[in-house]
Write an enzyme that holds these catalytic residues in place. Structure first.
Site, PDB file in Angstrom:
ATOM      1  N   GLY A  13       0.823  -1.202   0.000  1.00 34.76           N
ATOM      2  CA  GLY A  13       0.000   0.000   0.000  1.00 34.76           C
ATOM      3  C   GLY A  13       0.855   1.248   0.000  1.00 34.76           C
ATOM      4  N   GLY A  17      -1.057   7.955   0.270  1.00 33.44           N
ATOM      5  CA  GLY A  17      -1.485   8.062   1.663  1.00 33.44           C
ATOM      6  C   GLY A  17      -0.380   7.802   2.662  1.00 33.44           C
ATOM      7  N   GLY A  19       1.166   5.043   3.459  1.00 33.11           N
ATOM      8  CA  GLY A  19       2.253   4.196   2.979  1.00 33.11           C
ATOM      9  C   GLY A  19       3.348   4.981   2.292  1.00 33.11           C
ATOM     10  N   ASP A  66      -1.024  -7.571  -5.888  1.00 30.94           N
ATOM     11  CA  ASP A  66      -2.195  -7.711  -5.026  1.00 30.94           C
ATOM     12  C   ASP A  66      -1.776  -8.556  -3.832  1.00 30.94           C
ATOM     13  OD1 ASP A  66      -4.584  -8.396  -3.786  1.00 30.94           O
ATOM     14  OD2 ASP A  66      -5.656  -8.838  -5.641  1.00 30.94           O
ATOM     15  N   VAL A  67      -1.817  -7.984  -2.639  1.00 35.49           N
ATOM     16  CA  VAL A  67      -1.328  -8.692  -1.453  1.00 35.49           C
ATOM     17  C   VAL A  67      -2.171  -9.908  -1.108  1.00 35.49           C
ATOM     18  CG1 VAL A  67      -0.258  -6.626  -0.492  1.00 35.49           C
ATOM     19  CG2 VAL A  67      -2.607  -7.213   0.163  1.00 35.49           C
ATOM     20  N   ASN A  93       0.933  -2.580   5.178  1.00 38.31           N
ATOM     21  CA  ASN A  93       0.121  -1.377   5.282  1.00 38.31           C
ATOM     22  C   ASN A  93      -1.100  -1.379   4.372  1.00 38.31           C
ATOM     23  OD1 ASN A  93      -0.281   1.666   5.755  1.00 38.31           O
ATOM     24  ND2 ASN A  93       0.107   1.589   3.555  1.00 38.31           N
ATOM     25  N   TYR A 154     -14.678  -3.808   9.153  1.00 39.63           N
ATOM     26  CA  TYR A 154     -13.345  -3.198   9.098  1.00 39.63           C
ATOM     27  C   TYR A 154     -12.678  -3.285  10.469  1.00 39.63           C
ATOM     28  CZ  TYR A 154      -9.810   0.518   8.765  1.00 39.63           C
ATOM     29  OH  TYR A 154      -8.643   1.239   8.799  1.00 39.63           O
ATOM     30  N   ALA A 156     -13.200  -5.387  12.800  1.00 36.09           N
ATOM     31  CA  ALA A 156     -12.850  -6.778  13.093  1.00 36.09           C
ATOM     32  C   ALA A 156     -11.527  -7.168  12.441  1.00 36.09           C
ATOM     33  CB  ALA A 156     -13.967  -7.709  12.627  1.00 36.09           C
TER      34      ALA A 156
END
Length: 264
Positions: A13, A17, A19, A66-67, A93, A154, A156
């Site tokens: 990420g 932002g 990251g 894509d993680v 992140n 989110y 959770a």
């Protein structure tokens, strides 16, 4: 002490932002090189250009991945050690704040973090760290420590990230890997996730809850969180959980045992 000096980091990420600010602040603190991992190619290439202009192109690489796909994420690790020869710090992140697509959100926030931890802890950091210790920072959220009613799914996922960090942050894992794990929980931060969050929940009732919260939010900048990261890297003990909010200095959160939480 500056644990970032002359080290190599990988940040998921990392295209925008918080990251991106992590990468810049690490480089300002002597980081030798950084790999930015992001699913958004445009963001990643813009971030690559921005960092290259400020710090030089030899210190940064962008890998589109894509993680949630372990093979794609591992390719970023492979390219990092191929180019920079070492890997010392992994910052998981990448995140989604969108309960309307909660399956994808769980995959990115939780599964992606698990992929990053396994790759870093079991394969890459023990082999390629520059000195005696590697570090994993898992980015959680203050929502993982609270009852975040506007985005329960989110919250959770972020609570789960804290649990992962604390479990893998036990001394038995450190003895065998020499990798320190930390959880960083940013408070409300001015990022694209925050600016677009009203449209990213389960429906009008949740939007109303979020709208009611907005006037009371104390928003910090992404730069504030990046400064907190440096402090936590230098001072955080293995398995510790840290909060960065209101643009203030980060603080460690104590996590009591279930016995201490028992009601009498």
């Amino acid at each position: 002490m500056n644990v970032a000096a002359e080290k190599v980091a990988l940040i998921s990420g990392g295209g925008a932002g918080i990251g991106l600010q992590y990468a810049k602040e690490l480089l300002r603190n002597g980081l030798r090189a950084v790999t930015l991992v992001d699913i958004n190619k445009v963001n990643g290439e813009n971030a690559l250009k921005e960092i290259s202009e400020e710090f030089g192109g030899d210190q940064v690489m962008f890998v589109k991945a894509d993680v949630t796909d372990k093979e794609q994420y591992e390719e970023a690790f492979k390219q990092t050690v191929d180019k920079f020869k070492n890997l010392d710090i992994v910052i998981n992140n990448a995140g989604v704040m969108n309960d309307a697509i909660w399956e994808r959100q769980i995959s990115v926030n939780l599964v992606g973090t698990i992929h990053g931890c396994i790759l870093a802890l079991e394969n890459y950091l023990p082999k390629y760290k520059t000195e005696s210790e590697g570090i994993i920072v898992n980015v959680s959220s203050v929502s993982g420590l609270e009852k975040f009613q506007a985005f329960p799914i989110y919250a959770a996922t972020k609570r789960a990230v804290i649990g992962l960090t604390r479990a893998w942050g036990k001394e038995q894992h450190y003895w065998r890997t020499k990798v320190r794990l930390l959880a960083l929980c940013p408070g409300v931060t001015d990022t694209p996730l925050l600016r677009e969050c009203l449209e990213r929940n389960l429906g009008p009732a949740y939007q109303d809850i979020m709208k009611g919260n907005i006037p009371h939010l104390n928003v910090q900048s992404a730069e504030d969180v990046a400064l907190s990261l440096i402090y936590v890297l230098n001072n955080g003990k293995n398995g510790s959980v840290w909060v960065s909010e209101h643009g203030e200095s980060p603080y460690e959160v104590g996590m009591p045992s279930r016995h201490q939480l028992r009601r009498t």
